[in-house]
Design a protein around this motif. Structure first.
Motif, PDB file in Angstrom:
ATOM      1  N   GLU A 105       8.545 -17.120   1.813  1.00 48.24           N
ATOM      2  CA  GLU A 105       9.640 -15.789   1.402  1.00 48.24           C
ATOM      3  C   GLU A 105       9.060 -14.986   0.344  1.00 48.24           C
ATOM      4  O   GLU A 105      10.091 -13.473   0.819  1.00 48.24           O
ATOM      5  N   THR A 106       8.047 -14.070   0.655  1.00 45.01           N
ATOM      6  CA  THR A 106       7.578 -12.972  -0.097  1.00 45.01           C
ATOM      7  C   THR A 106       7.196 -12.497   1.327  1.00 45.01           C
ATOM      8  O   THR A 106       7.325 -11.190   1.170  1.00 45.01           O
ATOM      9  N   ALA A 107       7.432 -12.890   1.796  1.00 46.45           N
ATOM     10  CA  ALA A 107       6.338 -12.378   3.827  1.00 46.45           C
ATOM     11  C   ALA A 107       7.831 -11.874   3.808  1.00 46.45           C
ATOM     12  O   ALA A 107       8.234 -10.947   4.114  1.00 46.45           O
ATOM     13  N   ASN A 134      11.283  -4.732   2.900  1.00 50.20           N
ATOM     14  CA  ASN A 134      11.517  -3.491   1.726  1.00 50.20           C
ATOM     15  C   ASN A 134      10.605  -2.579   2.963  1.00 50.20           C
ATOM     16  O   ASN A 134      11.211  -1.773   2.969  1.00 50.20           O
ATOM     17  N   THR A 135       9.658  -3.138   3.361  1.00 46.28           N
ATOM     18  CA  THR A 135       8.760  -2.020   4.520  1.00 46.28           C
ATOM     19  C   THR A 135       9.666  -1.672   5.959  1.00 46.28           C
ATOM     20  O   THR A 135       9.671  -0.289   5.642  1.00 46.28           O
ATOM     21  N   LEU A 140      -3.338  -7.342  -4.921  1.00 49.33           N
ATOM     22  CA  LEU A 140      -3.020  -5.800  -4.477  1.00 49.33           C
ATOM     23  C   LEU A 140      -3.928  -5.701  -4.007  1.00 49.33           C
ATOM     24  O   LEU A 140      -3.882  -4.968  -2.377  1.00 49.33           O
ATOM     25  N   TRP A 141      -5.584  -5.372  -4.193  1.00 46.27           N
ATOM     26  CA  TRP A 141      -6.674  -5.447  -3.572  1.00 46.27           C
ATOM     27  C   TRP A 141      -6.862  -6.179  -1.526  1.00 46.27           C
ATOM     28  O   TRP A 141      -6.774  -5.222  -0.852  1.00 46.27           O
ATOM     29  N   ARG A 142      -6.223  -7.018  -1.717  1.00 44.41           N
ATOM     30  CA  ARG A 142      -6.377  -7.676  -0.546  1.00 44.41           C
ATOM     31  C   ARG A 142      -5.245  -7.173   0.430  1.00 44.41           C
ATOM     32  O   ARG A 142      -5.498  -7.364   1.567  1.00 44.41           O
ATOM     33  N   ASP A 143      -3.565  -7.941  -0.950  1.00 43.19           N
ATOM     34  CA  ASP A 143      -2.239  -7.184   0.356  1.00 43.19           C
ATOM     35  C   ASP A 143      -1.960  -6.255   0.761  1.00 43.19           C
ATOM     36  O   ASP A 143      -1.120  -5.564   1.601  1.00 43.19           O
ATOM     37  N   VAL A 144      -2.535  -5.061  -0.391  1.00 45.15           N
ATOM     38  CA  VAL A 144      -1.901  -3.720  -0.120  1.00 45.15           C
ATOM     39  C   VAL A 144      -2.214  -3.302   0.697  1.00 45.15           C
ATOM     40  O   VAL A 144      -1.768  -1.634   2.377  1.00 45.15           O
ATOM     41  N   PRO A 145      -3.971  -3.396   0.711  1.00 39.38           N
ATOM     42  CA  PRO A 145      -4.681  -2.219   2.191  1.00 39.38           C
ATOM     43  C   PRO A 145      -3.845  -3.182   3.790  1.00 39.38           C
ATOM     44  O   PRO A 145      -3.855  -2.609   5.032  1.00 39.38           O
ATOM     45  N   PHE A 146      -4.024  -4.215   3.334  1.00 42.86           N
ATOM     46  CA  PHE A 146      -3.497  -4.969   4.744  1.00 42.86           C
ATOM     47  C   PHE A 146      -2.170  -4.896   4.977  1.00 42.86           C
ATOM     48  O   PHE A 146      -1.744  -4.474   6.483  1.00 42.86           O
ATOM     49  N   SER A 202       2.279  -0.208   2.238  1.00 43.26           N
ATOM     50  CA  SER A 202       1.733  -0.599   1.414  1.00 43.26           C
ATOM     51  C   SER A 202       2.440  -0.657  -0.204  1.00 43.26           C
ATOM     52  O   SER A 202       2.852  -0.700  -1.179  1.00 43.26           O
ATOM     53  N   THR A 203       3.803   0.477  -0.042  1.00 45.85           N
ATOM     54  CA  THR A 203       4.598   0.467  -1.023  1.00 45.85           C
ATOM     55  C   THR A 203       5.942  -0.443  -0.760  1.00 45.85           C
ATOM     56  O   THR A 203       5.744  -1.323  -2.023  1.00 45.85           O
ATOM     57  N   ALA A 204       5.969  -1.280  -0.017  1.00 44.38           N
ATOM     58  CA  ALA A 204       6.895  -2.511   0.234  1.00 44.38           C
ATOM     59  C   ALA A 204       6.004  -3.368  -0.784  1.00 44.38           C
ATOM     60  O   ALA A 204       6.303  -4.408  -1.735  1.00 44.38           O
ATOM     61  N   ARG A 205       4.637  -3.441  -0.025  1.00 46.08           N
ATOM     62  CA  ARG A 205       3.896  -4.756  -0.308  1.00 46.08           C
ATOM     63  C   ARG A 205       3.727  -4.771  -2.204  1.00 46.08           C
ATOM     64  O   ARG A 205       3.330  -6.050  -2.852  1.00 46.08           O
ATOM     65  N   LEU A 206       3.689  -3.748  -2.816  1.00 46.84           N
ATOM     66  CA  LEU A 206       2.888  -3.416  -4.109  1.00 46.84           C
ATOM     67  C   LEU A 206       3.961  -4.315  -4.002  1.00 46.84           C
ATOM     68  O   LEU A 206       3.856  -4.154  -5.697  1.00 46.84           O
ATOM     69  N   LEU A 207       4.821  -3.149  -4.529  1.00 50.32           N
ATOM     70  CA  LEU A 207       6.033  -3.439  -4.892  1.00 50.32           C
ATOM     71  C   LEU A 207       7.287  -5.441  -4.702  1.00 50.32           C
ATOM     72  O   LEU A 207       7.046  -5.672  -6.164  1.00 50.32           O
ATOM     73  N   ALA A 208       6.712  -5.620  -4.446  1.00 51.96           N
ATOM     74  CA  ALA A 208       6.919  -7.275  -3.623  1.00 51.96           C
ATOM     75  C   ALA A 208       6.191  -8.291  -4.720  1.00 51.96           C
ATOM     76  O   ALA A 208       6.637  -8.931  -4.642  1.00 51.96           O
ATOM     77  N   SER A 209       4.459  -7.540  -3.944  1.00 57.23           N
ATOM     78  CA  SER A 209       4.205  -8.249  -5.238  1.00 57.23           C
ATOM     79  C   SER A 209       3.855  -8.312  -6.696  1.00 57.23           C
ATOM     80  O   SER A 209       3.993  -9.398  -7.534  1.00 57.23           O
ATOM     81  N   LEU A 210       3.843  -7.490  -7.022  1.00 55.42           N
ATOM     82  CA  LEU A 210       5.330  -6.814  -8.810  1.00 55.42           C
ATOM     83  C   LEU A 210       5.750  -7.567  -8.823  1.00 55.42           C
ATOM     84  O   LEU A 210       6.115  -8.305 -10.076  1.00 55.42           O
TER      85      LEU A 210
END
Length: 149
Positions: free
Chosen positions: A7-9, A15-16, A102-108, A44-52
């Motif tokens: 669901e996060t994906a 978002n992206t 975040l260190w793993r997912d945002v750059p990816f 990166s913005t979408a992943r950051l927001l989704a992760s948070l």
């Protein structure tokens, strides 16, 4: 991982795509030739927001799974666990362990969306037309096979 990450994906992809479309609309460049930083920033913005946004739910889910069925507290609901964390350690306790994620997912995600956009633009500019179903199918297949959350 479990269904929560699936669901996060989906949330991150939505978002992206939305962020990329908004940035492309604001860009003065042609949509097929947009600058490389747009998918990087959007991804990166979408992943950051989704992760948070999902970090507290992931934390509570992980905590409940680690308790198993052996203790009397294993029957607590997600809301009870959420309230307990807030009451005992405050809001920051909901984000324990989010930094490595975040260190793993945002750059990816930034790199993933950069290459996906380049691939899509390559299909659109090559022998494949914008309306070519096989090119779109290949793009969807590529994303589905290689995007692992």
């Amino acid at each position: 991982h479990g269904n929560g990450n699936n669901e996060t994906a989906k949330t991150n992809s939505t978002n992206t795509i939305t962020t990329t479309a908004m940035m492309q609309a604001e860009s003065e460049e042609d949509a097929n030739q947009h600058p490389a930083y747009i998918p990087l920033v959007a991804g990166s913005t979408a992943r950051l927001l989704a992760s948070l946004a999902t970090a507290p739910l992931e934390l509570i889910r992980t905590r409940q799974a680690s308790m198993g069925g052996s203790s009397s507290t294993s029957s607590t609901t997600m809301m009870e666990e959420f309230r307990l964390l807030l009451r005992t350690n405050g809001v920051s306790s909901l984000y324990v362990g989010v930094a490595p994620t975040l260190w793993r997912d945002v750059p990816f995600s930034a790199i993933y969306w950069l290459f996906l956009e380049r691939f899509r633009n390559g299909l659109a500019n090559d022998d494949y037309g914008d309306d070519d179903a096989s090119g779109l199918f290949m793009l969807g297949d590529f994303g589905g096979r290689y995007y692992k959350d």
